[in-house]
Scaffold this active site. Structure first.
Site, PDB file in Angstrom:
ATOM      1  N   ASP A  81      23.489  18.859  14.873  1.00 52.32           N
ATOM      2  CA  ASP A  81      24.618  18.085  14.339  1.00 52.32           C
ATOM      3  C   ASP A  81      24.083  16.827  13.642  1.00 52.32           C
ATOM      4  O   ASP A  81      23.303  16.072  14.241  1.00 52.32           O
ATOM      5  CB  ASP A  81      25.530  17.711  15.532  1.00 52.32           C
ATOM      6  CG  ASP A  81      26.856  17.122  15.113  1.00 52.32           C
ATOM      7  OD1 ASP A  81      27.320  17.427  13.996  1.00 52.32           O
ATOM      8  OD2 ASP A  81      27.438  16.360  15.912  1.00 52.32           O
ATOM      9  N   HIS A  82      24.475  16.608  12.398  1.00 50.52           N
ATOM     10  CA  HIS A  82      24.049  15.419  11.624  1.00 50.52           C
ATOM     11  C   HIS A  82      22.533  15.223  11.659  1.00 50.52           C
ATOM     12  O   HIS A  82      22.038  14.145  12.028  1.00 50.52           O
ATOM     13  CB  HIS A  82      24.748  14.152  12.144  1.00 50.52           C
ATOM     14  CG  HIS A  82      26.212  14.151  11.874  1.00 50.52           C
ATOM     15  ND1 HIS A  82      26.739  13.916  10.629  1.00 50.52           N
ATOM     16  CD2 HIS A  82      27.262  14.406  12.679  1.00 50.52           C
ATOM     17  CE1 HIS A  82      28.054  14.010  10.680  1.00 50.52           C
ATOM     18  NE2 HIS A  82      28.402  14.328  11.917  1.00 50.52           N
TER      19      HIS A  82
ATOM     20  N   ASN B 194      34.886  20.107  14.959  1.00 49.05           N
ATOM     21  CA  ASN B 194      33.947  19.516  15.929  1.00 49.05           C
ATOM     22  C   ASN B 194      34.672  18.645  16.951  1.00 49.05           C
ATOM     23  O   ASN B 194      35.469  17.776  16.577  1.00 49.05           O
ATOM     24  CB  ASN B 194      32.955  18.603  15.209  1.00 49.05           C
ATOM     25  CG  ASN B 194      32.037  19.342  14.264  1.00 49.05           C
ATOM     26  OD1 ASN B 194      32.196  20.535  14.051  1.00 49.05           O
ATOM     27  ND2 ASN B 194      31.075  18.629  13.708  1.00 49.05           N
TER      28      ASN B 194
END
Ligand code: 13P
Length: 288
Positions: A85-86, A230
């Site tokens: 994530d990211h 998310n």
């Protein structure tokens, strides 16, 4: 079951007008709780791992082994993707080596041309390993210590350019915020969402900051092409409420109350209703 990437999962979701949940994981028991609920409701799931969470869990290989081990030991048969994530560019490369099935390259801090070029490079590397890629255009806001950064809505034309790179899914800022939404939040920007959709065709959109967005808005976003939502903050808040209750009711002082696993299990059990509610709201129950 082996880890799945997000390609088939999300293509099916967009076609069937539902969204696959990305539940971020924050430790072993947390991950176990998410897998148990997804198996119970026969929902595919994307396990999101933020870089800081991976660091706290020990590292990328530890997380890969943790998830694979739990899937074997628990007999998980629903599709599960392990997703960064990211991620930074380098973290994406590390995940490719470690055995992740999906990565997000968050190049939103770069000028668009650089974000596009780096995403292109990563798509080629990920395709060679059949790993799915999420890119980001615009920025997603955040709340911390009471201050709100609303982020910057994505430019639809840039989204169209990004869609041509061969990414699996696109995170576009549309007024969404990570963390707790402020009372005066303006809501999702439907005009920007529709303009983005017109540029990217059937490419699945992803909605970050899903915690705290009202159900009707989420359903409308799914109808407009969002295929992954998310959720992290709402799970963390529910876990913490469970832990607080453990202490408030004096369970820590009861017989064997000092067993740490009892505390953690209480937190995870308090989180499970949130997981079930989101899966049902996203219409993902029975899709795995
Ligand atoms: P929330 O923590 O607001 O649910 O957002 C999660 C997220 O978008 C992770 O990328």
């Amino acid at each position: 079951m082996k880890l799945s990437n997000c390609k088939h999962m999300l293509a099916q979701a967009v076609e069937g007008r539902y969204a696959v949940p990305q539940f971020n994981i924050n430790g072993l028991e947390w991950c176990k709780g998410v897998l148990e609920v997804c198996q119970e409701l026969r929902s595919p799931v994307i396990l999101g791992t933020a870089m800081a969470a991976v660091k706290s869990m020990g590292g990328y290989r530890t997380v890969v082994n943790l998830v694979n081990g739990l899937m074997d030991d628990l007999g998980i048969t629903v599709p599960v993707a392990l997703h960064l994530d990211h991620g930074s560019y380098d973290a994406c490369l590390t995940c490719l080596d470690a055995g992740y099935s999906s990565v997000m390259f968050d190049g939103s801090k770069y000028p668009f041309a650089e974000n596009l070029a780096k995403t292109c490079e990563l798509v080629a590397l990920c395709n060679a390993k059949d790993v799915s890629v999420e890119a980001e255009v615009g920025t997603i806001g955040s709340t911390s210590s009471g201050s709100v950064n609303v982020g910057e809505c994505a430019d639809p034309l840039e989204c169209g350019e990004m869609a041509k790179t061969g990414i699996t899914m696109l995170a576009a800022g549309i007024g969404n915020i990570h963390g707790v939404y402020p009372d005066n939040w303006a809501g999702l920007n439907w005009e920007v969402l529709a303009a983005i959709k017109a540029q990217i065709g059937t490419l699945p959109l992803t909605l970050h900051g899903g915690s705290g967005i009202p159900g009707e808005m989420l359903s409308r976003a799914i109808a407009q092409g969002v295929g992954k939502i998310n959720i992290n903050t709402e799970c963390q808040i529910a876990f913490m409420a469970g832990a607080r209750e453990y202490f408030r009711t004096g369970r820590d002082k009861a017989e064997k109350g000092y067993f740490v696993r009892n505390l953690v299990e209480t937190g995870v059990n308090a989180m499970k209703p949130v997981l079930r509610e989101k899966i049902q709201l996203f219409c993902c129950e029975g899709k795995g």
